[in-house]
Design an enzyme around this catalytic site. Structure first.
Site, PDB file in Angstrom:
ATOM      1  N   GLU A 258      23.287 -38.691 -30.270  1.00 51.94           N
ATOM      2  CA  GLU A 258      24.858 -39.146 -30.078  1.00 51.94           C
ATOM      3  C   GLU A 258      24.233 -40.584 -28.733  1.00 51.94           C
ATOM      4  OE1 GLU A 258      27.393 -36.000 -28.069  1.00 51.94           O
ATOM      5  OE2 GLU A 258      27.138 -35.101 -30.332  1.00 51.94           O
ATOM      6  N   GLU A 363      25.899 -32.304 -36.842  1.00 55.59           N
ATOM      7  CA  GLU A 363      25.607 -31.072 -35.400  1.00 55.59           C
ATOM      8  C   GLU A 363      27.141 -30.817 -35.618  1.00 55.59           C
ATOM      9  OE1 GLU A 363      24.498 -31.899 -31.678  1.00 55.59           O
ATOM     10  OE2 GLU A 363      25.836 -31.064 -31.038  1.00 55.59           O
TER      11      GLU A 363
END
Ligand SMILES: *[C@@H]1O[C@H](CO)[C@@H](O)[C@H](O)[C@H]1NC(C)=O
Ligand SMILES: *[C@@H]1O[C@H](CO)[C@@H](O)[C@H](O)[C@H]1NC(C)=O
Ligand SMILES: *[C@@H]1O[C@H](CO)[C@@H](O)[C@H](O)[C@H]1NC(C)=O
Ligand SMILES: *[C@@H]1O[C@H](CO)[C@@H](O)[C@H](O)[C@H]1NC(C)=O
Ligand SMILES: *[C@@H]1O[C@H](CO)[C@@H](O)[C@H](O)[C@H]1NC(C)=O
Ligand SMILES: *[C@@H]1O[C@H](CO)[C@@H](O)[C@H](O)[C@H]1NC(C)=O
Length: 520
Positions: A258, A363
Site C-alpha cells: 500500500e 490482500e
C-alpha cells in the site's frame, strides 16, 4: 480416525452440537448467532472432503456450501444428453479462453504464526493440513510480510542500525526464525507442489525515511538511484538470500504494501510512501537492476500492492516506461474499496492496456470497516462477500487471490495498533480448538478446484440472472464451474457443456456451488 459406525452414532446422540452429520470427517457445527455456523476443529478432528477425484465421463460432482449449514457437501449426478428445459441455461464456451490461474492462498503474518503456534502440536498440524494438504483446501500461495506490519506485536525491520547502508547488520527477526520460517517449511512439506511464496515489505528502516519513523506519512530519503533507494533494493535481495538459507524460495515480491498509504495519508502503522512516478523510477534504477544481478533473477516483481481504485493510472505511469516495465511481471491488487470502483473500469481496462502483465489479488479480509469490525463467528455475509469478489476478479483477468492473516485470535489480533479484522480461521488457544469460518469455505470452493494452470473460459447465460459464476478448464481437460446465489429470485438452472451435455442443478438460497466434470 476410523470408528465403527455404531460407535459414531452413539457419539452423535450424546453430543447435541453435532447437527450436520454422522461421519468422522464432518463439520462439528457451532452457532454464534451471526447468520450461519462455524466448524470446530481440534487436535483429533477436523471436517474435510478429502482429496477430490472426479467421476468418469457422463457424471458430474458437486460441492455445496450454504447459509443453511452445508459445508462443501458432496453430490453426484448424470450428465444428460437432452436439455432439461430449465428457464436458465449457463453454457460453457470453451473457445473463449482467458487468463490462466496461478493460485489461491493467505498470509503468514506474525499474528498468524503466533496464533497457529498457540495451539497444541496436533491442532497446529490439523490447521496447516486444512490449508495446504491435498485433503485440505489446496492453498498454493503464501504472502510473507518482510519484517513487521500492523499484525505484529512490535515494530521492527531487519536493518534497524542507523546508517547501515551496506546492510552489515541485516538480520532476520525472532518472528522469522522461530515462527514464520518453521511454519512455512511445514506448510511446504504438506503441499503436493512448490508453494508460490510472495514477499511484501510494509516499511523501510526509519533511518532511510524522510519522517524517521516506520509509521505515518514518509518516503525514502533522496531520489531513485540515490543511496537510500539502492540500499532499500538490496534489503529485498538480502531477504531473499536469508530465506533461501532455509530452503524457502520466493516466486514473487511486491514493490511494497500500500504505497499510497505512506504517501497520501498518515497511517497509524507501518507504511512506506511512493507515488507511481517514484515507484517507476525505483524499479527502473534500483530494484530491477539489483534483482537482475542477484542470485534470484527469476523472482517476479509485482507493482501496486494496493487498492484497485488506483488503476489504471498507477499501471499507466509505470508500465508505459520501458526501463521499469522490463523488470515487472504483474500488478497486485487489494480488495478494500472494491465496491467503489467497477471491476471493468479498473481491472478490465488495465488488462486491455497491458495484457502481458498479469493481475493478482494480494490482500483481502473481512471485518475491516468501522461499522462492521473484527471477528464475527459464523457470518454468512462475509462468505458471500469473499465469493462475490473472487468471482468478479476472476471474470476480470485476475490470476490469483490471496487472503490476509491465515489465522487470528477471537479478538481479530494480535495487532499492535488494534486494527483488528476477521480471518477464515479463528483460534481459541485456551480450548485448543480453531473455528473454520464460512469464508474459509468460500476460499475452498476456488482454491481446492482451480489448480495452477487452469484457464478461465466463457460462460453465457440464456437469460438475465442474479447468479454469479465463473468457469475454468483445468490442465487435465476437466471443467469447473462455480456458482454463487446471493439473490432471492426463484429459478432452476441447467449447465450446458457442448463437450459432454447437460447438467440439471439448483443453487439453494444463499449458497456457493462448485460443479466439476470430466470431458474425456
Ligand atoms: C475433538 O473433537 C471431536 C469431535 O467433536 C471429539 O470427539 C474429540 O473428543 C475431540 N478431541 C479432543 C482431544 O478434544
Ligand atoms: C432426447 O430427445 C430426443 C428428441 O428430442 C428423443 O428422441 C430422445 O429419446 C431423448 N433422449 C433421452 C436420453 O432422453
Ligand atoms: C553491526 O555489525 C558489526 C559487525 O558485523 C558489529 O560490530 C556491530 O556491533 C553491529 N552493530 C549493531 C548495532 O548491532
Ligand atoms: C529443499 O527443498 C527441496 C525441494 O523442495 C528438497 O528436495 C530438499 O530436500 C530441501 N532441502 C533442505 C535442506 O531442506
Ligand atoms: C500523523 O498522525 C500522528 C498521530 O497518529 C500525529 O502525531 C502526527 O503529527 C501526524 N503527522 C502528520 C504529518 O499529519
Ligand atoms: C437462489 O436462491 C433463491 C432464494 O434466495 C432460490 O429461490 C433460487 O431458487 C436460487 N436460484 C437458483 C438458480 O437455484
Amino acid at each position: 480416525m476410523a470408528l465403527p459406525s455404531s460407535v459414531l452414532l452413539v457419539l452423535v446422540f450424546l453430543k447435541a452440537e453435532v447437527t450436520l452429520s454422522t461421519g468422522s470427517n464432518e463439520c462439528v457445527a457451532r452457532n454464534f448467532g451471526h447468520g450461519s455456523v462455524v466448524c470446530e476443529c481440534n487436535s483429533t478432528h477436523c471436517d474435510s472432503v478429502g482429496s477430490v477425484a472426479l467421476p468418469p465421463l457422463g457424471q458430474y460432482s458437486s460441492y455445496l456450501s450454504s447459509m443453511a449449514g452445508s459445508r462443501l457437501e458432496a453430490g453426484r449426478g448424470p450428465v444428460q444428453v437432452n436439455s432439461t428445459r430449465a428457464g436458465l441455461r449457463l453454457s460453457i464456451v470453451p473457445y473463449q479462453k482467458y487468463q490462466k490461474i496461478r493460485g489461491f492462498g493467505g498470509a503468514m503474518t506474525d499474528a498468524a504464526a503466533i496464533n497457529i503456534l498457540s495451539l497444541s502440536a496436533g491442532a497446529q498440524d490439523q490447521l496447516l493440513r486444512q490449508y495446504f494438504s491435498p485433503e485440505g483446501i489446496g492453498y498454493s500461495v503464501v504472502r510473507v510480510p518482510m519484517a513487521s506490519c500492523d499484525f505484529s506485536t512490535r515494530l521492527y525491520t531487519y536493518a534497524d542500525t542507523p546508517g547501515d547502508y551496506n546492510l552489515d547488520n541485516f538480520t532476520l527477526a525472532n518472528e522469522d526464525i522461530n515462527m514464520k520460517i518453521p511454519l512455512l517449511r511445514r506448510a511446504q512439506a504438506l503441499s503436493p507442489g512448490p508453494l508460490s511464496l510472495l514477499a511484501s515489505a510494509w516499511s523501510a528502516p526509519a533511518w532511510m525515511k524522510t519522517n524517521g519513523a516506520l509509521i505515518g506519512k514518509g518516503s525514502l530519503k533522496g531520489q531513485p538511484g540515490g543511496k537510500e533507494h539502492k540500499t532499500w533494493a538490496q534489503y529485498y535481495i538480502r531477504f531473499l538470500e536469508e530465506y533461501a538459507k532455509y530452503n524457502l524460495t520466493f516466486w514473487a515480491l511486491t514493490t511494497g504494501n500500500e504505497p499510497s498509504a505512506g504517501r497520501f495519508t498518515n497511517y497509524s502503522f507501518q507504511a512506506l510512501g511512493f507515488t507511481p512516478e517514484e515507484q517507476r523510477d525505483w524499479v527502473a534504477l534500483d530494484l530491477g537492476p539489483a534483482l537482475h544481478a542477484s542470485s534470484h533473477p527469476l523472482t517476479h516483481v509485482l507493482i501496486l500492492d494496493d487498492n484497485r481504485l488506483l488503476l489504471p493510472h498507477w499501471a499507466k505511469v509505470i508500465l508505459n516506461d520501458i526501463h521499469a516495465g522490463q523488470y515487472i511481471h504483474g500488478i497486485a491488487v487489494h480488495w478494500y474499496l472494491d465496491s467503489l470502483v467497477p471491476a471493468e473500469m479498473s481491472l478490465g481496462v488495465t488488462h486491455h492496456l497491458y495484457p502481458e502483465y498479469y493481475l493478482f489479488g494480494t490482500e483481502a479480509c473481512s471485518g475491516f470497516s468501522t461499522l462492521n469490525r473484527g471477528v464475527k463467528l459464523g457470518s454468512w455475509d462475509r462468505a458471500e462477500n469473499y465469493a462475490h469478489d473472487i468471482i468478479e476478479d476472476l471474470n476480470h483477468y485476475v490470476v490469483g487471490w490471496t487472503d490476509w492473516n491465515l489465522a487470528l485470535d477471537q479478538t481479530g489480533g494480535p495487532n499492535w495498533v488494534k486494527n483488528f479484522v476477521d480471518s477464515p480461521v479463528i483460534v481459541d488457544a485456551l480450548r485448543d480448538v480453531f473455528y473454520k469460518q464460512p469464508h474459509f469455505y468460500s476460499m475452498a470452493h476456488f482454491s481446492k478446484f482451480l489448480w495452477e494452470g487452469s484457464q478461465r473460459v466463457g460462460v453465457s447465460a440464456s437469460q438475465k440472472t442474479h447468479l454469479e459464476y465463473s468457469a475454468c478448464i483445468r490442465p487435465d481437460g476437466s471443467v469447473v464451474l462455480i456458482v454463487l446465489n446471493r439473490s432471492s429470485s426463484v429459478i432452476q438452472f441447467e449447465v450446458w457443456d457442448p463437450a459432454v451435455g447437460y447438467i440439471s442443478s439448483t443453487a439453494p438460497a444463499h449458497s456457493l456451488l462448485t460443479l466439476a466434470w470430466n470431458t474425456q
